[in-house]
Design a protein around this motif. Structure first.
Motif, PDB file in Angstrom:
ATOM      1  N   THR A 339      62.464  24.737  27.468  1.00 42.41           N
ATOM      2  CA  THR A 339      62.531  23.501  28.236  1.00 42.41           C
ATOM      3  C   THR A 339      61.444  23.505  29.307  1.00 42.41           C
ATOM      4  O   THR A 339      61.365  24.440  30.107  1.00 42.41           O
ATOM      5  N   PRO A 340      60.580  22.484  29.384  1.00 40.36           N
ATOM      6  CA  PRO A 340      59.548  22.445  30.433  1.00 40.36           C
ATOM      7  C   PRO A 340      60.185  22.317  31.818  1.00 40.36           C
ATOM      8  O   PRO A 340      61.155  21.583  32.009  1.00 40.36           O
ATOM      9  N   VAL A 341      59.612  23.042  32.775  1.00 41.94           N
ATOM     10  CA  VAL A 341      60.110  23.001  34.150  1.00 41.94           C
ATOM     11  C   VAL A 341      59.130  22.258  35.041  1.00 41.94           C
ATOM     12  O   VAL A 341      59.474  21.279  35.703  1.00 41.94           O
ATOM     13  N   ALA A 342      57.894  22.723  35.100  1.00 46.52           N
ATOM     14  CA  ALA A 342      56.874  22.095  35.931  1.00 46.52           C
ATOM     15  C   ALA A 342      55.532  22.707  35.564  1.00 46.52           C
ATOM     16  O   ALA A 342      55.456  23.718  34.864  1.00 46.52           O
ATOM     17  N   THR A 343      54.473  22.083  36.052  1.00 49.65           N
ATOM     18  CA  THR A 343      53.127  22.633  35.915  1.00 49.65           C
ATOM     19  C   THR A 343      52.652  23.023  37.309  1.00 49.65           C
ATOM     20  O   THR A 343      52.376  22.155  38.147  1.00 49.65           O
ATOM     21  N   PHE A 344      52.592  24.308  37.548  1.00 47.50           N
ATOM     22  CA  PHE A 344      52.243  24.832  38.868  1.00 47.50           C
ATOM     23  C   PHE A 344      50.756  25.197  38.843  1.00 47.50           C
ATOM     24  O   PHE A 344      50.382  26.345  38.679  1.00 47.50           O
ATOM     25  N   LEU A 357      40.542  30.023  36.255  1.00 46.36           N
ATOM     26  CA  LEU A 357      41.797  30.456  36.863  1.00 46.36           C
ATOM     27  C   LEU A 357      42.773  30.882  35.781  1.00 46.36           C
ATOM     28  O   LEU A 357      42.802  30.325  34.677  1.00 46.36           O
ATOM     29  N   SER A 358      43.616  31.865  36.118  1.00 43.41           N
ATOM     30  CA  SER A 358      44.697  32.314  35.236  1.00 43.41           C
ATOM     31  C   SER A 358      45.977  32.414  36.051  1.00 43.41           C
ATOM     32  O   SER A 358      45.941  32.641  37.268  1.00 43.41           O
ATOM     33  N   TYR A 359      47.106  32.254  35.367  1.00 40.38           N
ATOM     34  CA  TYR A 359      48.401  32.196  36.041  1.00 40.38           C
ATOM     35  C   TYR A 359      49.313  33.283  35.480  1.00 40.38           C
ATOM     36  O   TYR A 359      49.246  33.646  34.295  1.00 40.38           O
ATOM     37  N   SER A 360      50.175  33.782  36.364  1.00 45.14           N
ATOM     38  CA  SER A 360      51.138  34.815  35.954  1.00 45.14           C
ATOM     39  C   SER A 360      52.322  34.776  36.906  1.00 45.14           C
ATOM     40  O   SER A 360      52.283  34.129  37.961  1.00 45.14           O
ATOM     41  N   LYS A 361      53.374  35.492  36.514  1.00 42.40           N
ATOM     42  CA  LYS A 361      54.575  35.581  37.356  1.00 42.40           C
ATOM     43  C   LYS A 361      54.469  36.802  38.268  1.00 42.40           C
ATOM     44  O   LYS A 361      54.007  37.860  37.864  1.00 42.40           O
ATOM     45  N   GLN A 377      51.608  25.968  33.181  1.00 39.38           N
ATOM     46  CA  GLN A 377      52.832  25.263  32.807  1.00 39.38           C
ATOM     47  C   GLN A 377      53.981  26.257  32.727  1.00 39.38           C
ATOM     48  O   GLN A 377      53.864  27.314  32.107  1.00 39.38           O
ATOM     49  N   VAL A 378      55.087  25.898  33.348  1.00 38.21           N
ATOM     50  CA  VAL A 378      56.263  26.761  33.419  1.00 38.21           C
ATOM     51  C   VAL A 378      57.352  26.164  32.549  1.00 38.21           C
ATOM     52  O   VAL A 378      57.648  24.954  32.638  1.00 38.21           O
ATOM     53  N   GLN A 379      57.957  27.011  31.724  1.00 39.15           N
ATOM     54  CA  GLN A 379      59.079  26.587  30.905  1.00 39.15           C
ATOM     55  C   GLN A 379      60.076  27.736  30.804  1.00 39.15           C
ATOM     56  O   GLN A 379      59.750  28.882  31.101  1.00 39.15           O
ATOM     57  N   THR A 380      61.302  27.397  30.393  1.00 34.47           N
ATOM     58  CA  THR A 380      62.338  28.416  30.275  1.00 34.47           C
ATOM     59  C   THR A 380      62.126  29.206  28.991  1.00 34.47           C
ATOM     60  O   THR A 380      61.620  28.677  27.998  1.00 34.47           O
ATOM     61  N   GLN A 381      62.513  30.471  29.045  1.00 34.28           N
ATOM     62  CA  GLN A 381      62.438  31.296  27.843  1.00 34.28           C
ATOM     63  C   GLN A 381      63.802  31.835  27.430  1.00 34.28           C
ATOM     64  O   GLN A 381      63.909  32.560  26.452  1.00 34.28           O
ATOM     65  N   PHE A 390      71.096  35.451  41.531  1.00 32.18           N
ATOM     66  CA  PHE A 390      69.867  34.918  42.106  1.00 32.18           C
ATOM     67  C   PHE A 390      69.875  33.395  42.166  1.00 32.18           C
ATOM     68  O   PHE A 390      68.894  32.800  42.590  1.00 32.18           O
ATOM     69  N   LEU A 391      70.954  32.801  41.747  1.00 33.51           N
ATOM     70  CA  LEU A 391      71.121  31.358  41.843  1.00 33.51           C
ATOM     71  C   LEU A 391      71.945  31.092  43.102  1.00 33.51           C
ATOM     72  O   LEU A 391      73.163  31.224  43.106  1.00 33.51           O
ATOM     73  N   LYS A 392      71.267  30.747  44.178  1.00 37.56           N
ATOM     74  CA  LYS A 392      71.906  30.616  45.480  1.00 37.56           C
ATOM     75  C   LYS A 392      71.885  29.163  45.909  1.00 37.56           C
ATOM     76  O   LYS A 392      70.811  28.573  46.062  1.00 37.56           O
ATOM     77  N   GLY A 393      73.091  28.631  46.075  1.00 40.90           N
ATOM     78  CA  GLY A 393      73.204  27.238  46.480  1.00 40.90           C
ATOM     79  C   GLY A 393      72.639  26.275  45.464  1.00 40.90           C
ATOM     80  O   GLY A 393      72.216  25.171  45.827  1.00 40.90           O
ATOM     81  N   GLY A 394      72.626  26.687  44.197  1.00 42.34           N
ATOM     82  CA  GLY A 394      72.089  25.826  43.159  1.00 42.34           C
ATOM     83  C   GLY A 394      70.581  25.886  43.025  1.00 42.34           C
ATOM     84  O   GLY A 394      70.008  25.125  42.247  1.00 42.34           O
ATOM     85  N   TRP A 395      69.923  26.809  43.743  1.00 46.35           N
ATOM     86  CA  TRP A 395      68.467  26.924  43.711  1.00 46.35           C
ATOM     87  C   TRP A 395      68.073  28.290  43.184  1.00 46.35           C
ATOM     88  O   TRP A 395      68.676  29.303  43.519  1.00 46.35           O
ATOM     89  N   TYR A 396      67.039  28.286  42.370  1.00 45.34           N
ATOM     90  CA  TYR A 396      66.464  29.525  41.821  1.00 45.34           C
ATOM     91  C   TYR A 396      65.011  29.603  42.296  1.00 45.34           C
ATOM     92  O   TYR A 396      64.254  28.636  42.193  1.00 45.34           O
ATOM     93  N   ARG A 397      64.624  30.766  42.811  1.00 42.76           N
ATOM     94  CA  ARG A 397      63.291  30.927  43.404  1.00 42.76           C
ATOM     95  C   ARG A 397      62.457  31.876  42.564  1.00 42.76           C
ATOM     96  O   ARG A 397      62.920  32.960  42.186  1.00 42.76           O
ATOM     97  N   ALA A 398      61.238  31.467  42.286  1.00 47.54           N
ATOM     98  CA  ALA A 398      60.271  32.297  41.558  1.00 47.54           C
ATOM     99  C   ALA A 398      58.929  32.220  42.283  1.00 47.54           C
ATOM    100  O   ALA A 398      58.648  31.257  43.005  1.00 47.54           O
ATOM    101  N   VAL A 399      58.107  33.247  42.088  1.00 46.10           N
ATOM    102  CA  VAL A 399      56.786  33.316  42.714  1.00 46.10           C
ATOM    103  C   VAL A 399      55.743  33.377  41.607  1.00 46.10           C
ATOM    104  O   VAL A 399      55.817  34.233  40.709  1.00 46.10           O
ATOM    105  N   ILE A 400      54.777  32.465  41.682  1.00 46.03           N
ATOM    106  CA  ILE A 400      53.721  32.351  40.680  1.00 46.03           C
ATOM    107  C   ILE A 400      52.389  32.737  41.322  1.00 46.03           C
ATOM    108  O   ILE A 400      52.115  32.388  42.481  1.00 46.03           O
ATOM    109  N   LEU A 401      51.551  33.444  40.572  1.00 42.27           N
ATOM    110  CA  LEU A 401      50.232  33.858  41.036  1.00 42.27           C
ATOM    111  C   LEU A 401      49.160  33.076  40.290  1.00 42.27           C
ATOM    112  O   LEU A 401      49.275  32.834  39.084  1.00 42.27           O
TER     113      LEU A 401
END
Length: 732
Positions: A339-344, A357-361, A377-381, A390-401
């Protein structure tokens, strides 16, 4: 009695009485200097009345002496009343004047007007202040330069006498002072006066140059670029010397700041906001300097109070910049993998240095996301568990490089916050799905029903309670009314018989879209007391209409469980008794050698043995009775002559303990003659190990035709366990 002062050496005065002829009077004196301290200074001739000075007098210690003189006859009688004799010590200029301090200090502002009081010199003289011996006069002997100061001869005040005091020229003046008594003609003394000029801001700061050239790297802040040197002639460390810098123009975005180094008074230019080489390659600043203290009105203006500062921006490899950071996105819970999430995505600010540029987690604790390295582009796997820590208050946090391909590469960090939206995927449930109420509608308050929902708001309450539309006849006897958003009340429309009723309710939540579920409700209708509660034992247990009551079901289940437990107990007791009987029976057969052979389980065949024998024929002989004929081709022993054995008739099981021994002997004999049932010469079964064993075979069939050809003498060396066999088969 008269007293006369004589100026003869040592003779001060003579006392004389007119009451008696000369020679008939005795004189004496008393008082300080005679019989009081200081004693012995004065003395008197008792016959002539002459008073003598016996020691030098010091007016500064005692300026006068008061004595009493007495006149007596030769018999000691008083001729006259005592007479006062006062001796006054005349002052001599025997003391020099003395300054109260060896060094007098004073301060005066530079540029002070003439007549300004600086300090006062003071001196003392021990001589009689009523005489010229203590008349003091002050003067300045030396100033070490122009006559800039004067001193009042009588008061000792030191004042300025002319303009021209400049601290930057002479900061300290040393004066030599003199004081003299006798109105300036007597004894003298000297002292020093140190006069310090106080600084005033009469000198403006100036830059040491008209232009300064500096260099600064882009994309950094909080770093010093360079120093702007100034000079000021005023007192170092004072507000008249301390410089204050101001950027007048050339920095509209506020990239730079200037602070003062308190030790060197230099201006330190620093970058407070990152520079961008691609936006501006050079900055030209106009900087002014002034003191913290205001400049004197009469002070000359600075010639270089302003300077031009040129700052060259140095191009560096800047890290990528995310277009939106942090980036927020939303996703429904339970989203399928892919499922697509966003394009960061990010951009490279180095327009003069095109890079890829290259992207990674960098941080994805649940390994939930997949980032496309080329597009961002970020999608679920996989599916994220709603119970994830790690789901706090309905929010999930990830860091992208995001990283460029420069050498060395630069990296940017972006935060992706994903809101996991609640989905209405659970229908409400009754809690609890049973209850009781009174058989008469006007008794009690009815049955309070509640519901729960695993979904979070707004997909939960308020709940809608409804009698099942599939069973319209329920509405004839029952009614439902809401109490609040999560409860409803079930009531009877009219009196019904006591018993257990099974109703069907339809529950629906308020989610979008709503979820509903039809659920059973077991209601016990009972006879109630005055307080509206069921009386003990009043609930109907008979089955009717709605089926068997809940209490009856519980009793039936309990009875079945009890019967099963009893059957299991009986089986265990029977098995225990059978084992005890078998052990007691076999214990008496001590004369049979097979009773002493222990069963160490099967050893298995050798490498060449591919066919295992069925041991159940000897271990479970009771099963032989159930076999009327052998199934399939019987197994053949490889060490026996080829041929088929005659079918053996089924043997009857022993019916009494005395038949067991015969049953065993018959079985052994059948095994010896049946090539398909090993082993055939003993009750201890080791199975067939195949042909070709270097150790030979234990079978008596291949080794000999009878036991008489065997040598069993070695059994005597095998210990007490084989003693019985040695007695049976060994030599006599």
């Amino acid at each position: 009695m008269d007293a006369a002062l004589l100026l003869a050496l040592g003779l001060l005065a003579q006392i004389k009485s007119d009451k008696q002829q000369a020679g008939g009077v005795i004189y004496s004196i008393q008082g300080p200097g005679v019989d009081e301290e200081p004693q012995g200074v004065f003395s008197i001739d008792k016959f002539t009345g002459r008073v003598f000075l016996n020691a030098l007098l010091d007016r500064e210690k005692t300026d006068r002496f008061r004595l009493r003189a007495f006149a007596l006859d030769l018999g000691g009688a008083t001729l006259e009343e005592p007479t006062d004799l006062e001796i006054v010590v005349v002052d001599q200029n025997d003391n020099r004047p003395v300054f109260r301090q060896e060094v007098f200090t004073g301060q005066v502002l530079e540029g002070a007007v003439p007549g300004t009081l600086v300090t006062r010199a003071e001196a003392t003289d021990a001589d009689d202040p009523e005489t010229d011996n203590a008349a003091l006069r002050y003067s300045i002997l030396e100033q070490g330069g122009p006559q800039l100061f004067s001193i009042d001869a009588l008061s000792g005040d030191i004042r300025t006498v002319q303009v021209g005091l400049d601290r930057e020229v002479v900061a300290v003046y040393n004066l030599t002072l003199q004081v003299a008594d006798m109105s300036g003609d007597g004894l003298t003394a000297t002292a020093s006066a140190v006069i310090t000029l106080q600084d005033v801001n009469d000198n403006a700061p100036e830059f040491t140059g008209e232009e300064f050239f500096l260099e600064a790297a882009e994309a950094v802040s909080g770093v010093d670029v360079g120093r702007l040197e100034v000079e000021d002639r005023d007192l170092p460390g004072s507000p008249n010397w301390a410089a204050r810098f101001t950027i007048l123009e050339g920095d509209p975005q506020g990239h730079f700041a200037i602070r003062t180094d308190p030790r060197t008074n230099e201006g330190v230019l620093s970058v407070v906001k990152p520079l961008d080489y691609e936006s501006c390659e050079r900055y030209t600043l106009n900087v002014a300097v002034q003191n913290e203290a205001p400049l004197q009105a009469a002070a000359p203006r600075a010639e270089r109070g302003q300077a031009r500062v040129s700052v060259q921006v140095r191009d560096v490899n800047e890290p990528p910049v995310f277009r939106e950071n942090p980036l927020r996105a939303s996703l429904a819970e339970g989203a399928a993998p892919g499922t697509p999430v966003a394009t960061f995505s990010a951009r490279d600010p180095d327009t003069h240095q095109p890079q890829r540029l290259s992207y990674s987690k960098d941080y994805d604790p649940e390994d939930w996301l997949h980032v496309d390295g080329a597009t961002g582009q970020v999608q679920t796997q996989r599916v994220l568990s709603p119970a994830s820590p790690f789901l706090k208050g309905g929010w999930y946090r990830a860091v992208i490089l995001a990283q460029d391909d420069a050498s060395p590469p630069s990296t940017a960090t972006g935060t992706l916050s994903i809101e996991v939206l609640e989905v209405n995927d659970h229908a409400p449930e009754l809690s609890p799905p049973w209850g009781s109420l009174c058989s008469t509608p006007d008794q009690g308050s009815g049955l309070l029903l509640g519901a729960t929902d695993e979904d979070l708001p707004p997909h939960g309450a308020p709940f809608h309670f409804q009698l099942s539309p599939r069973v319209p006849e329920l509405a004839r006897n029952w009614s439902l009314s809401p109490v609040n958003v999560s409860h409803a009340r079930l009531q009877l429309r009219h009196q019904v018989q006591e018993g257990l009723y099974r109703l069907s309710l339809l529950l629906r939540d308020s989610g979008q879209p709503p979820q509903q579920r039809e659920q059973p409700l077991n209601v016990t209708v009972c006879r109630c007391g005055q307080d509206g509660t069921c009386l003990p034992g009043a609930a109907a247990l008979r089955a009717g209409g709605a089926g068997i009551s809940l209490g009856a079901l519980v009793i039936v289940l309990a009875s079945v469980i009890l019967l099963l437990l009893l059957a299991l107990l009986v089986a265990l007791l029977a098995r225990s008794r059978q084992q005890s009987w078998d052990k007691g029976l076999l214990h008496g057969l001590q004369d049979d050698l097979r009773d002493n052979i222990l069963n160490y389980d099967e050893q298995g065949g050798g490498e060449e043995d591919q066919d295992a024998y069925d041991m159940d024929q000897l271990r479970h002989p009771e099963e032989l009775a159930a076999l009327s004929a052998p199934l399939g081709r019987p197994l053949m022993r490889r060490d026996a002559p080829f041929g088929r054995a005659r079918p053996q008739a089924p043997r009857a099981l022993p019916t009494s303990p005395t038949d067991i021994a015969d049953f065993i002997l018959d079985g052994l004999e059948a095994a010896d003659s049946d090539p398909s049932v090993p082993p055939y010469d003993t009750a201890l079964i080791y199975d067939y190990e195949g042909d070709g064993s270097v150790a030979g075979t234990l079978s008596s069939i291949l080794s000999s035709l009878g036991d008489e050809d065997q040598d069993y003498s070695c059994l005597q060396d095998w210990g007490p366990r084989f003693a019985r066999l040695a007695d049976l088969y060994g030599p006599p």
